[in-house]
Design a protein around this motif. Sequence first.
Motif, short mmCIF file in Angstrom:
data_model
loop_
_atom_site.label_atom_id
_atom_site.label_comp_id
_atom_site.label_asym_id
_atom_site.label_seq_id
_atom_site.Cartn_x
_atom_site.Cartn_y
_atom_site.Cartn_z
N MET A 20 -41.52 -57.20 18.81
CA MET A 20 -40.92 -57.73 17.60
C MET A 20 -39.94 -56.70 17.05
SD MET A 20 -42.97 -60.49 16.01
CE MET A 20 -41.92 -61.47 17.02
N ASP A 21 -38.80 -57.19 16.69
CA ASP A 21 -37.76 -56.30 16.19
C ASP A 21 -37.44 -56.63 14.74
OD1 ASP A 21 -35.89 -54.27 16.28
OD2 ASP A 21 -34.30 -55.59 16.99
N PHE A 22 -38.24 -56.12 13.83
CA PHE A 22 -38.00 -56.30 12.39
C PHE A 22 -38.70 -55.18 11.65
CE2 PHE A 22 -42.03 -58.42 13.09
CZ PHE A 22 -42.79 -58.00 12.03
N LEU A 23 -38.29 -54.98 10.42
CA LEU A 23 -38.97 -54.06 9.51
C LEU A 23 -39.24 -54.82 8.22
CD1 LEU A 23 -36.76 -50.87 10.02
CD2 LEU A 23 -39.05 -51.28 10.95
N THR A 24 -40.47 -54.76 7.73
CA THR A 24 -40.77 -55.48 6.49
C THR A 24 -39.94 -54.94 5.33
OG1 THR A 24 -42.69 -54.06 6.05
CG2 THR A 24 -43.10 -56.18 7.17
N ALA A 25 -39.62 -53.66 5.35
CA ALA A 25 -38.78 -53.09 4.27
C ALA A 25 -37.41 -53.77 4.26
CB ALA A 25 -38.64 -51.59 4.44
N ASP A 26 -36.82 -53.96 5.44
CA ASP A 26 -35.52 -54.63 5.51
C ASP A 26 -35.63 -56.10 5.08
OD1 ASP A 26 -34.41 -52.28 6.41
OD2 ASP A 26 -34.34 -52.90 8.52
N LEU A 27 -36.70 -56.76 5.50
CA LEU A 27 -36.90 -58.16 5.10
C LEU A 27 -37.07 -58.27 3.59
CD1 LEU A 27 -39.23 -59.40 7.98
CD2 LEU A 27 -36.77 -59.82 7.71
N CYS A 28 -37.78 -57.31 2.99
CA CYS A 28 -37.94 -57.31 1.53
C CYS A 28 -36.60 -57.09 0.84
CB CYS A 28 -38.93 -56.23 1.10
SG CYS A 28 -40.65 -56.66 1.40
N ASP A 29 -35.76 -56.21 1.39
CA ASP A 29 -34.45 -55.97 0.80
C ASP A 29 -33.60 -57.24 0.80
OD1 ASP A 29 -35.16 -53.34 0.45
OD2 ASP A 29 -33.91 -52.57 2.10
N GLU A 30 -33.68 -57.98 1.88
CA GLU A 30 -32.81 -59.15 2.04
C GLU A 30 -33.37 -60.43 1.42
OE1 GLU A 30 -30.40 -61.52 5.58
OE2 GLU A 30 -31.42 -59.63 6.02
N PHE A 31 -34.70 -60.59 1.42
CA PHE A 31 -35.29 -61.87 1.02
C PHE A 31 -36.34 -61.75 -0.09
CE2 PHE A 31 -34.35 -62.19 5.64
CZ PHE A 31 -33.41 -63.21 5.61
N SER A 32 -36.28 -60.72 -0.91
CA SER A 32 -37.36 -60.46 -1.87
C SER A 32 -37.65 -61.63 -2.80
CB SER A 32 -37.07 -59.21 -2.68
OG SER A 32 -35.90 -59.40 -3.46
N ASP A 33 -36.65 -62.47 -3.06
CA ASP A 33 -36.84 -63.58 -3.99
C ASP A 33 -37.75 -64.68 -3.43
OD1 ASP A 33 -34.79 -64.11 -2.10
OD2 ASP A 33 -33.97 -65.69 -3.36
N ARG A 34 -38.01 -64.69 -2.12
CA ARG A 34 -38.86 -65.74 -1.57
C ARG A 34 -40.09 -65.22 -0.82
NH1 ARG A 34 -35.26 -67.90 3.53
NH2 ARG A 34 -33.46 -66.72 2.92
N LEU A 35 -40.42 -63.95 -1.02
CA LEU A 35 -41.55 -63.34 -0.31
C LEU A 35 -42.75 -63.13 -1.22
CD1 LEU A 35 -39.73 -60.48 1.62
CD2 LEU A 35 -40.29 -62.77 2.44
N GLN A 36 -43.91 -63.05 -0.59
CA GLN A 36 -45.11 -62.53 -1.23
C GLN A 36 -45.51 -61.30 -0.42
OE1 GLN A 36 -48.11 -65.03 -2.90
NE2 GLN A 36 -47.02 -66.83 -2.14
N ILE A 37 -46.01 -60.30 -1.12
CA ILE A 37 -46.35 -59.03 -0.48
C ILE A 37 -47.83 -58.75 -0.70
CG2 ILE A 37 -45.87 -56.56 -0.38
CD1 ILE A 37 -43.07 -57.28 -1.59
N LEU A 38 -48.56 -58.57 0.38
CA LEU A 38 -49.98 -58.23 0.30
C LEU A 38 -50.11 -56.81 -0.24
CD1 LEU A 38 -52.90 -59.17 0.98
CD2 LEU A 38 -52.57 -58.12 3.22
N ALA A 39 -51.04 -56.61 -1.17
CA ALA A 39 -51.26 -55.28 -1.74
C ALA A 39 -51.56 -54.27 -0.63
CB ALA A 39 -52.41 -55.32 -2.74
N PRO A 40 -51.15 -53.03 -0.81
CA PRO A 40 -51.45 -52.00 0.19
C PRO A 40 -52.96 -51.80 0.34
CG PRO A 40 -49.81 -51.22 -1.38
CD PRO A 40 -50.34 -52.52 -1.91
N GLY A 41 -53.34 -51.20 1.46
CA GLY A 41 -54.74 -50.88 1.67
C GLY A 41 -55.34 -51.50 2.92
N TYR A 42 -54.53 -52.23 3.67
CA TYR A 42 -55.02 -52.86 4.90
C TYR A 42 -54.66 -51.97 6.08
CZ TYR A 42 -56.25 -56.94 2.29
OH TYR A 42 -56.86 -57.77 1.40
N ALA A 43 -55.67 -51.50 6.78
CA ALA A 43 -55.46 -50.63 7.93
C ALA A 43 -55.11 -51.46 9.16
CB ALA A 43 -56.71 -49.80 8.20
N SER A 44 -54.35 -50.85 10.05
CA SER A 44 -53.97 -51.48 11.31
C SER A 44 -54.96 -51.06 12.38
CB SER A 44 -52.55 -51.05 11.70
OG SER A 44 -52.19 -51.63 12.92
N PHE A 45 -55.61 -52.04 13.02
CA PHE A 45 -56.62 -51.75 14.03
C PHE A 45 -56.26 -52.28 15.41
CE2 PHE A 45 -59.02 -51.76 10.01
CZ PHE A 45 -59.60 -50.51 10.09
N GLY A 46 -55.29 -53.14 15.53
CA GLY A 46 -54.94 -53.71 16.82
C GLY A 46 -53.96 -52.85 17.58
#
Length: 159
Positions: free
Chosen positions: A1-27
Motif C-alpha cells: 500500500m502506498d499512502f500515508l494517513t498524515a497526507d490523507l488527513c491533510d487532503e481530506f480532513s473534512d470527510r475523515l474520522q480519526i481513531l484516537a491514538p493508543g492502538y498498537a500494531s501487531f500484524g
Amino acid sequence: MDFLTADLCDEFSDRLQILAPGYASFGGHARFAGRIATLKVFEDNSRVREMLSEPGEGRVLVVDGGGSRRCALVGDQLGALAVRNGWAGIVVYGCIRDSVALGLLPLGVRALATHPLKSVKNGVGERELAVTFDGATFRPGDWLYADEDGVITSPDPLL
C-alpha cells in the motif's frame, strides 16, 4: 500500500474520522486499507471466527469488543484464517494474543493490548452494524486506512 494517513488527513480532513491514538500494531503489515466490515461482541470471539471464515475480498474487520482487557478476541489461528480468506486487516477495540505469530502474518492488526487468555465461545454478537469507539464511527462499506501514524476512516475511497 502506498499512502500515508498524515497526507490523507491533510487532503481530506473534512470527510475523515480519526481513531484516537493508543492502538498498537501487531500484524506483519503496519500499513493496510480496505472496505470496513464490523462486529460487536464482548469477550466472545465466535462471531469473529465466523466472519473471518468468509471471503474477505480485501476488507478490514473492525471488532468492537467493548474495550475489554480481560481476554483476547483474536489470536494466531484467526489471523491465519483471515490471511487464507483474503482479509486485509483487523482492528480490535479489545485485546489480541499470540502477538509474535501475528507479527509474522501478511495482515494488518491493530488492538489495544495483548492478553494471553482466550475468549469464551457462546456465539453471541452482532455483525454489520455501525460501531463507535475512541472517537470514530465505523460503518460497513466505508473505507479504513491504517499506517504507522494512525487509523482513519472515510465514507469514500481516497486512493
